[in-house]
Scaffold this motif. Sequence first.
Motif, short mmCIF file in Angstrom:
data_model
loop_
_atom_site.label_atom_id
_atom_site.label_comp_id
_atom_site.label_asym_id
_atom_site.label_seq_id
_atom_site.Cartn_x
_atom_site.Cartn_y
_atom_site.Cartn_z
N TYR A 86 -51.80 -5.91 -16.99
CA TYR A 86 -50.59 -6.06 -17.82
C TYR A 86 -50.90 -5.65 -19.25
N VAL A 87 -50.06 -4.81 -19.84
CA VAL A 87 -50.26 -4.31 -21.20
C VAL A 87 -48.98 -4.55 -22.00
N ALA A 88 -49.13 -5.13 -23.20
CA ALA A 88 -47.96 -5.42 -24.04
C ALA A 88 -48.31 -5.18 -25.50
N GLY A 89 -47.32 -4.75 -26.27
CA GLY A 89 -47.59 -4.42 -27.66
C GLY A 89 -46.68 -5.07 -28.67
N VAL A 90 -45.71 -5.86 -28.24
CA VAL A 90 -44.77 -6.48 -29.17
C VAL A 90 -44.92 -7.99 -29.10
N TYR A 91 -45.31 -8.60 -30.22
CA TYR A 91 -45.41 -10.07 -30.28
C TYR A 91 -44.15 -10.62 -30.93
N ASN A 92 -43.49 -11.52 -30.22
CA ASN A 92 -42.26 -12.12 -30.75
C ASN A 92 -41.98 -13.41 -29.98
N ASP A 93 -41.62 -14.44 -30.70
CA ASP A 93 -41.22 -15.71 -30.09
C ASP A 93 -42.28 -16.22 -29.12
N ASN A 94 -43.54 -16.23 -29.60
CA ASN A 94 -44.67 -16.79 -28.84
C ASN A 94 -44.90 -16.10 -27.50
N SER A 95 -44.71 -14.80 -27.46
CA SER A 95 -45.00 -14.07 -26.23
C SER A 95 -45.21 -12.59 -26.55
N GLN A 125 -47.05 4.15 -35.04
CA GLN A 125 -45.73 3.62 -35.40
C GLN A 125 -45.41 2.32 -34.68
N LYS A 126 -45.82 2.23 -33.43
CA LYS A 126 -45.40 1.12 -32.58
C LYS A 126 -46.38 -0.05 -32.53
N TYR A 127 -47.65 0.20 -32.78
CA TYR A 127 -48.65 -0.84 -32.57
C TYR A 127 -49.32 -1.30 -33.86
N MET A 128 -48.55 -1.27 -34.95
CA MET A 128 -49.11 -1.70 -36.23
C MET A 128 -48.33 -2.85 -36.88
N ASP A 129 -47.25 -3.29 -36.22
CA ASP A 129 -46.46 -4.39 -36.77
C ASP A 129 -47.26 -5.69 -36.72
N VAL A 130 -47.30 -6.39 -37.85
CA VAL A 130 -48.05 -7.64 -37.94
C VAL A 130 -47.08 -8.80 -38.13
N SER A 131 -47.32 -9.90 -37.42
CA SER A 131 -46.47 -11.07 -37.53
C SER A 131 -46.56 -11.68 -38.93
N LYS A 132 -45.46 -12.22 -39.37
CA LYS A 132 -45.45 -12.92 -40.65
C LYS A 132 -46.00 -14.32 -40.43
N SER A 133 -47.22 -14.52 -40.85
CA SER A 133 -47.90 -15.79 -40.59
C SER A 133 -48.83 -16.11 -41.75
N GLY A 159 -56.76 -11.81 -32.23
CA GLY A 159 -57.61 -10.65 -32.49
C GLY A 159 -56.81 -9.37 -32.61
N ALA A 160 -55.80 -9.18 -31.75
CA ALA A 160 -54.97 -7.98 -31.83
C ALA A 160 -54.22 -7.91 -33.16
N GLY A 210 -55.91 -2.18 -40.05
CA GLY A 210 -55.53 -0.78 -39.95
C GLY A 210 -55.75 -0.12 -38.61
N TYR A 211 -56.00 -0.92 -37.57
CA TYR A 211 -56.24 -0.34 -36.24
C TYR A 211 -55.09 -0.70 -35.30
N PRO A 212 -54.46 0.32 -34.69
CA PRO A 212 -53.41 0.00 -33.69
C PRO A 212 -54.03 -0.80 -32.55
N SER A 213 -53.36 -1.84 -32.16
CA SER A 213 -53.92 -2.69 -31.10
C SER A 213 -52.80 -3.28 -30.26
N ARG A 214 -53.16 -3.80 -29.10
CA ARG A 214 -52.18 -4.43 -28.22
C ARG A 214 -52.87 -5.48 -27.34
N TYR A 215 -52.08 -6.19 -26.58
CA TYR A 215 -52.54 -7.32 -25.77
C TYR A 215 -52.62 -6.90 -24.31
#
Length: 893
Positions: free
Chosen positions: A363-372, A507-515, A592-593, A600-605
Amino acid sequence: MKKKRIKSKNKDIGFISSNGICIDGDILMNCEREHNSGSFLWFQILLTFLATICTAFMAVSFLDMEIYKTTIIYYSAMLSLVFGLMKSSHKIIKFSALGVMILHVIYLVSRISTIKYGLFVVIDRYLSRANQPNSTLGAQLSGISTIDYPYLASNFFVFFITLVCLGTAAACLYRIDFPLLFIITFPVFELGMYWGWEPSMWTVIGLFVCWVTVLALHIINHTTNKAGRKNTFAVHERKRTFYFTSEKQKACFYNVFMKFTAILSSLVLVVIMLFSAITGFTRPESFAKYRHDISTAVSNFSLTDLRNAFSDYDGGFDLFGIKTVGGTNGGVLGKTAGISFNGSTALKVVTPKFSNTLYLRGYVAGVYNDNSWTPVDVNGNEDTFSDDFEQGKIWVQDLDYDLIQRKYADLTPAQISVSVLGASKKFVYAPYASLYSSDGNTDDKKMRPTTESYVKLSSTKYSLYYFDPSLIEERLEALPEAIATEEPALSVNKDRGVDAYSEFVHQKYMDVSKSDELDKAYKEILNEYLGVDIYHKGDWTYEEISTAIKNYFSDNFTYTLEPGVTPKGEDFIDYFLGTQKEGYCSYFATAGAELLRMFGYPSRYVEGYVVLNSQLGEPEDDSTYEVSVKDKCAHAWAEVFIDNAGWYPAEFTPGYDNDNPNLTQQEKDPKEVTTTKSTESKPTTTTQNGGQGGTTSVVTKKPANSSKASTTKKTNSASNGHGAGVMSGAGKTSVSSRITENNSDHGSFVGIIITLGGLLLIGFGIVVHRDVKVKKMRSELSNGDNRSRTVAVYRYMLKYLKLIGIADSRNITDLQLCDRLTEKCQEMQINDFSHMIKYIGELAVKAEMSNSVISDGELETALSYFEIVKDKIVLPKLSGAKLLNAKFVYCLY
């Protein structure tokens, strides 16, 4: 004056209702097609066989060991048939079946010792698979080699099948009783489901069909059994409803109803499975761990335990392809108090030897939102790379494989074969640098890629080519940045696609959560682990950044499988980094992601499985290794993208540096544990001269480098720690030796031979019985006075006509019966012979009921008509089974 109410009465002659109407005899039901009850018994036998064999094979599937399948099939079929034939109205069939059952019981009694040890083997394997202590059984099985395990277990299963078949026969043959059937079969289903093990799919479908069919029949039987009503129909006084009360009429109806119910329940299952396969429907999270945690909830009930019962697990029941994802929780975070393992096998992997840890991405995912974590959604305008990859005859998921292949043309890819067992059957599990587009399958079994992220599974067995990163590490100092520095061979379409995809990833794998806590962690890593206040990406390598993040987690956080639930309203990352500071792989992969993105590194879960190179064990003949990947190998990690190199795993969970803290030492390295035990576990006793003629026993250990010690342990390891056959006492043969002797007679096949021998004897008895009955019939027709011979002609004529369905069971006079038989002849278009039936009937009544003399001419006419009925009417309509039935059951030919 008040009228006295006439109460309804039940009489043998009929039913008298409260309004004085008497329903006497059967009510005729006009149907387009006439149904009979003759085949209902065979449907009951078939239902009994299906329930028995499904239960037996379901139990076998939970043991993960070899059992003699032919033995299970044979005894399930034989016992179902025997129990069914014991219900027959024909004495010869009933007593023959009883004789076979007696022989079978004698066989079981003769094998009581072997059955006992078979029970020990079955329980031992069950507890071993469930990772439960079984030292007591280990002592019972001491001296028995695992070579004998299938033989012993098969003998026990003969006894087990006998008990199950006895119960299913009672529920399907002698009664229509759904609760009894459920009580007999469901515990076996629950024994595996308790630990989340998967039974064979066909056994689940078979049992489901049996349950639904018997339940439907049971409901109808319950509502139509009215005490004291012996006629075919009875009227319910208040509901004014007709009910079946005649068993024969019910059986006629059940023939049709049973077929309909079985087919309908099967179609329902097929439709559900097709729906699941087409839509990719995933089981709700709340179903995932319910079975595994039920014991905890019962023994120590609390709201926390109840919430834990709905957490995720791997290896759960896979009825319709519905399962939790990747062995963890499909990117859902903080919803469960923890995860646990049940010892199930998630994957079977066959691969050449590899170095370091093999990561099998699922399973590969790249968008973190609402604890998932959810996969990245790609619209048509953003997809500027797929066409270029397609023209290059690869998928976007093949990027890292293609780059390595073009940069290192002299490298030879390895091939891995994967069988998906307990893992989620929605995703392909594959190593990094794999060529997904060539999976060894065709048509609808070929795996299907998404535009981005994971690859969808279509067949549970597949093979892929991949590059072992260790082959490249031998040439380069670092991965994956070193790969990115190499120039690939020219390929316009592919390089254009690589550039477009790289831009898409950034473009898609650089968004960081506001935390706030994530910001604190980032600054602490900068200050404490990199020694700077301001970060410039070019000043640091990826290896240095990932090491700093890893050290931060190792120093400040704790790995645990039970971190607790994220409080409602809290952000998972904030709570984990600021308050909780403990968790399992999903927690560290998520944080870690996000930290990699901040650097500055694109990453995903990613979720999938990890296999240590130490788990490879002994190689097969072709230098490949087969590994059973257990649920303990389920893992989550981050994934980093390096330009011109592709996606690579980024491990941040403490304890997972070429290791797996959830595995025991024996599971991590079977070879090392085997060698250690063989050199240390068993001391040897030598005798030395103790002086003055005495001797002293000295205990010494075999040297660690003793090849003999390794060889000895290698033999013992095959017996699962119980040891091979040994001599116990002076000249006393061990249990294993006795079993080996018994096993030389082909084990439980002796029971089959005994049963078949009994059947031959019974068959011989049936032939003798037929000869006796035929001679008796000929004697009754040939000897005696004319009156007795005439009555005998009439009685045997009725038996012959019954063979082709010309009969009537109502309580009517013989003359009425003859009229009814002639009517049935006309219905069957046997018009030329109907007068003969009537003649024989009238003559028999005259012989039985009057003092009139039966002349020789009348008797000769009756006998000639009888021969015509026998040879011209009945015999031409008999063929195959009906003719055998007429010869050996009714003994009329």
